[in-house]
Design a protein around this motif. Structure first.
Motif, mmCIF file in Angstrom:
data_model
loop_
_atom_site.group_PDB
_atom_site.id
_atom_site.type_symbol
_atom_site.label_atom_id
_atom_site.label_comp_id
_atom_site.label_asym_id
_atom_site.label_seq_id
_atom_site.Cartn_x
_atom_site.Cartn_y
_atom_site.Cartn_z
ATOM 1 N N LEU A 22 0.973 -1.090 0.031
ATOM 2 C CA LEU A 22 0.070 0.031 -0.225
ATOM 3 C C LEU A 22 0.881 1.277 0.059
ATOM 4 O O LEU A 22 1.827 1.301 0.867
ATOM 5 C CB LEU A 22 -0.856 0.011 1.334
ATOM 6 C CG LEU A 22 -1.797 -1.067 1.384
ATOM 7 C CD1 LEU A 22 -2.579 -0.936 2.764
ATOM 8 C CD2 LEU A 22 -2.683 -1.325 0.158
ATOM 9 N N PHE A 23 0.934 2.181 -0.934
ATOM 10 C CA PHE A 23 1.554 3.279 -0.987
ATOM 11 C C PHE A 23 0.765 4.553 -0.885
ATOM 12 O O PHE A 23 -0.216 4.872 -1.569
ATOM 13 C CB PHE A 23 2.169 3.514 -2.495
ATOM 14 C CG PHE A 23 3.142 2.092 -3.071
ATOM 15 C CD1 PHE A 23 4.557 2.579 -2.720
ATOM 16 C CD2 PHE A 23 2.756 1.061 -3.334
ATOM 17 C CE1 PHE A 23 5.485 1.451 -2.852
ATOM 18 C CE2 PHE A 23 3.665 0.066 -3.508
ATOM 19 C CZ PHE A 23 5.045 0.107 -3.415
ATOM 20 N N PHE A 24 1.308 5.432 0.088
ATOM 21 C CA PHE A 24 0.553 6.416 0.371
ATOM 22 C C PHE A 24 1.610 7.691 0.052
ATOM 23 O O PHE A 24 2.691 7.541 -0.121
ATOM 24 C CB PHE A 24 0.123 6.681 1.889
ATOM 25 C CG PHE A 24 -0.436 5.583 2.295
ATOM 26 C CD1 PHE A 24 -2.159 5.675 2.263
ATOM 27 C CD2 PHE A 24 -0.195 4.236 2.560
ATOM 28 C CE1 PHE A 24 -2.863 4.598 2.606
ATOM 29 C CE2 PHE A 24 -1.137 3.243 3.094
ATOM 30 C CZ PHE A 24 -2.408 3.535 3.097
ATOM 31 N N PRO A 54 -6.077 8.145 1.009
ATOM 32 C CA PRO A 54 -6.049 7.577 -0.359
ATOM 33 C C PRO A 54 -4.762 6.939 -0.650
ATOM 34 O O PRO A 54 -3.689 7.375 -0.465
ATOM 35 C CB PRO A 54 -6.518 8.663 -1.336
ATOM 36 C CG PRO A 54 -6.896 9.676 -0.427
ATOM 37 C CD PRO A 54 -6.483 9.680 0.890
ATOM 38 N N THR A 55 -4.647 5.906 -1.469
ATOM 39 C CA THR A 55 -3.364 4.923 -1.746
ATOM 40 C C THR A 55 -3.021 5.723 -3.158
ATOM 41 O O THR A 55 -3.969 6.111 -4.032
ATOM 42 C CB THR A 55 -3.460 3.828 -1.976
ATOM 43 O OG1 THR A 55 -4.490 3.251 -2.609
ATOM 44 C CG2 THR A 55 -3.684 3.035 -0.431
ATOM 45 N N VAL A 56 -1.808 5.998 -3.380
ATOM 46 C CA VAL A 56 -1.239 6.637 -4.711
ATOM 47 C C VAL A 56 -1.024 5.155 -5.395
ATOM 48 O O VAL A 56 -1.084 5.198 -6.771
ATOM 49 C CB VAL A 56 -0.080 7.246 -4.715
ATOM 50 C CG1 VAL A 56 -0.313 8.549 -3.883
ATOM 51 C CG2 VAL A 56 0.998 6.525 -3.899
ATOM 52 N N LEU A 57 -1.095 4.037 -4.912
ATOM 53 C CA LEU A 57 -0.665 2.792 -5.522
ATOM 54 C C LEU A 57 -0.949 1.528 -4.459
ATOM 55 O O LEU A 57 -0.804 1.672 -3.329
ATOM 56 C CB LEU A 57 0.832 2.622 -6.022
ATOM 57 C CG LEU A 57 1.230 1.543 -6.841
ATOM 58 C CD1 LEU A 57 0.478 1.511 -8.180
ATOM 59 C CD2 LEU A 57 2.573 1.490 -7.054
ATOM 60 N N HIS A 100 5.191 3.177 2.293
ATOM 61 C CA HIS A 100 5.183 2.098 1.562
ATOM 62 C C HIS A 100 4.812 1.002 2.656
ATOM 63 O O HIS A 100 5.676 0.741 3.495
ATOM 64 C CB HIS A 100 6.200 1.704 0.818
ATOM 65 C CG HIS A 100 6.258 0.166 0.059
ATOM 66 N ND1 HIS A 100 7.148 -0.523 -0.480
ATOM 67 C CD2 HIS A 100 4.958 -0.307 -0.266
ATOM 68 C CE1 HIS A 100 6.767 -1.443 -1.007
ATOM 69 N NE2 HIS A 100 5.561 -1.619 -0.892
ATOM 70 N N VAL A 101 3.621 0.459 2.871
ATOM 71 C CA VAL A 101 3.113 -0.478 3.841
ATOM 72 C C VAL A 101 3.440 -1.915 3.240
ATOM 73 O O VAL A 101 2.518 -2.193 2.198
ATOM 74 C CB VAL A 101 1.913 -0.226 4.606
ATOM 75 C CG1 VAL A 101 1.703 -1.507 5.613
ATOM 76 C CG2 VAL A 101 1.723 0.921 5.307
ATOM 77 N N ARG A 102 4.163 -2.642 3.487
ATOM 78 C CA ARG A 102 4.724 -4.039 2.785
ATOM 79 C C ARG A 102 3.905 -4.958 3.726
ATOM 80 O O ARG A 102 4.037 -5.132 4.872
ATOM 81 C CB ARG A 102 5.943 -4.371 3.092
ATOM 82 C CG ARG A 102 6.653 -3.404 1.845
ATOM 83 C CD ARG A 102 7.843 -2.385 2.693
ATOM 84 N NE ARG A 102 8.442 -1.509 1.651
ATOM 85 C CZ ARG A 102 9.821 -1.474 1.842
ATOM 86 N NH1 ARG A 102 10.637 -2.540 2.493
ATOM 87 N NH2 ARG A 102 10.326 -0.809 0.700
#
Length: 465
Positions: free
Chosen positions: A215-217, A290-293, A266-268
């Motif tokens: 999850l990318f913020f 919101p996530t950017v990716l 980045h949450v992995r």
């Protein structure tokens, strides 16, 4: 030990099948180049080993000529450059075999994790590899091995069943829980201090798929995302292993466009449950901002490298780490002060990995991987810099929350090498010293986070000149 004299590669070349190279020879530059280009080796000789006997002969030759020995498979974890020594390149020894009935894999000295992942997947099994499938199996495992399945299955070293190692006298020993048990204990956690591992055997686990990814913020959401992730780790099941990274990736075509040239969070995650259960566990994080990716999906284990998206091309970097015993609100504030937006932090990656679960429990067969009470690792990956490297300030700033120790596999680059006692509790370190004194009393294997042999019964510390 014989009197030192200029190495004669003709003499050594007659004793090994692999090539023996000197400075300037064709292939020299390619052979010494590590994946992490922070360390430039300047050895006296290179042996491009093709078989176990080449390593035995190389070690005997080095001992007889007072040449310290370095080993390189991929060079991801380079510590001290092999200046003036004998470098054994093991990358040609890359055979991998899987016994699906016993759930055991065997990997030679130069094998990489992607080879084991692919071989095991054919039988519905998986190894305890790290975040990058391109890392060497042996070096990673000897340092403990903290990967995407860690909270459920422990360290990679905890699954090792047998090690074949060439010790300082040039003889191969088979180390198991019953044969050379002291050496077996020390190798699993003590890195390359005790010899050259030619092959290693380890258990596999019944994993075929993961609910996993990232999850990318945007960077301006770092504070609430970090707080939500920290809160979530308090009650995560052991089936989920996760980390949070502050990324500053270059503006380059190989970087996904939303992540280029800006701070992102980045949450992995790697979850061994159903996608439905995984969605529920991640819902509080997805609700923060919101996530950017968002790359989280159900994936075959063969895609495990997509979770962290580690570099696939060689690059120079320093990697530093400390272990934390807690991560409270004050620690999170301090981390964002030194590594968040506006901090000037130069690190490509500042990562917190959640520990606990199986890595917090003793190994089924005791080993030298200690510090198991730690709650998190804090790691920085930064570009080369001088003595005043500002990336050092990140780990220094979080020391009040630290255990006083570091994780050896997350320390790369020459300026990370120091007193190895900071890597182990006192009892473990003293036991490692005794094993070192027994198997490498002259410190032949010292291009590493070095455990000194210490004083023997007849005199002071013994070390090659």
């Amino acid at each position: 030990m014989s009197v030192a004299h200029r190495p004669d590669r003709t003499e050594l070349g007659s004793r090994v099948r692999g090539a023996v190279l000197g400075p300037g020879d064709a292939g020299w530059d390619e052979e010494i180049a590590p994946f992490n280009a922070i360390g430039v080796h300047r050895p006296a000789l290179i042996v491009a080993a093709e078989r176990r006997e080449d390593i035995e002969e190389a070690v005997r030759y080095a001992a007889g000529h007072r040449l310290p020995v370095a080993v390189q498979a991929t060079g991801h974890g380079v510590a001290t450059p092999a200046d003036g020594g004998l470098l054994i390149s093991t990358r040609r020894m890359d055979a991998v075999a899987v016994d699906p009935v016993a759930r055991i894999a065997r990997a030679e000295a130069g094998a990489q994790w992607h080879q084991v992942i692919e071989a095991a997947a054919h039988h519905g099994l998986a190894p305890l590899n790290g975040s990058s499938p391109l890392v060497g199996v042996v070096g990673y495992t000897l340092g403990g091995g903290l990967g995407p399945l860690a909270r459920r299955y422990g360290y990679a070293a905890d699954r090792v069943t047998r090690i074949h190692v060439v010790t300082a006298e040039g003889e191969t020993r088979e180390a198991t829980p019953r044969r050379h048990a002291d050496l077996f204990w020390a190798l699993r956690g003590g890195k390359g201090n005790f010899g050259v591992v030619t092959a290693i055997e380890f258990g596999l686990v019944p994993v075929t798929t993961l609910y996993a990814g990232g999850l990318f913020f945007a960077g301006d959401a770092a504070e609430p995302v970090l707080a939500a992730w920290r809160d979530r780790t308090a009650d995560l099941p052991e089936e989920m292993t996760s980390s949070l990274a502050l990324l500053r990736l270059p503006d380059a075509p190989f970087i996904p466009e939303p992540l280029r040239g800006r701070l992102t969070v980045h949450v992995r995650v790697a979850f061994l449950g159903t996608p439905g259960d995984g969605e529920k566990l991640l819902a509080p994080l997805r609700a923060v901002a919101p996530t950017v990716l968002d790359t989280v999906r159900e994936m075959p284990y063969t895609d495990v490298g997509e979770i962290h998206m580690d570099p696939v091309e060689p690059t120079p970097y320093h990697e530093r780490s400390i272990l934390l015993d807690r991560l409270d609100e004050a620690a999170c504030r301090r981390l964002l002060e030194v590594a968040g937006a506006g901090s000037g932090c130069p690190a490509f990656v500042v990562e917190l990995r959640h520990l606990g679960g199986a890595v917090g429990r003793p190994a089924p067969v005791p080993n030298a991987v200690g510090n198991r009470a730690a709650a998190f690792t804090l790691t920085t990956v930064s570009p080369p810099a001088g003595p005043a490297d500002p990336a050092r300030s990140v780990t220094a700033a979080l020391e009040p929350w630290g255990t006083g120790r570091a994780y050896v596999n997350f320390l790369t680059g020459p300026d990370t090498v120091g007193d190895a006692r900071r890597l182990y509790d006192p009892e473990t370190y003293e036991r490692l010293v005794r094993v070192k004194r027994r198997y490498d009393p002259h410190n032949l294997f010292r291009f590493n986070h070095n455990i000194l042999p210490g004083p023997g019964p007849t005199g002071p510390e013994r070390r090659l000149p």
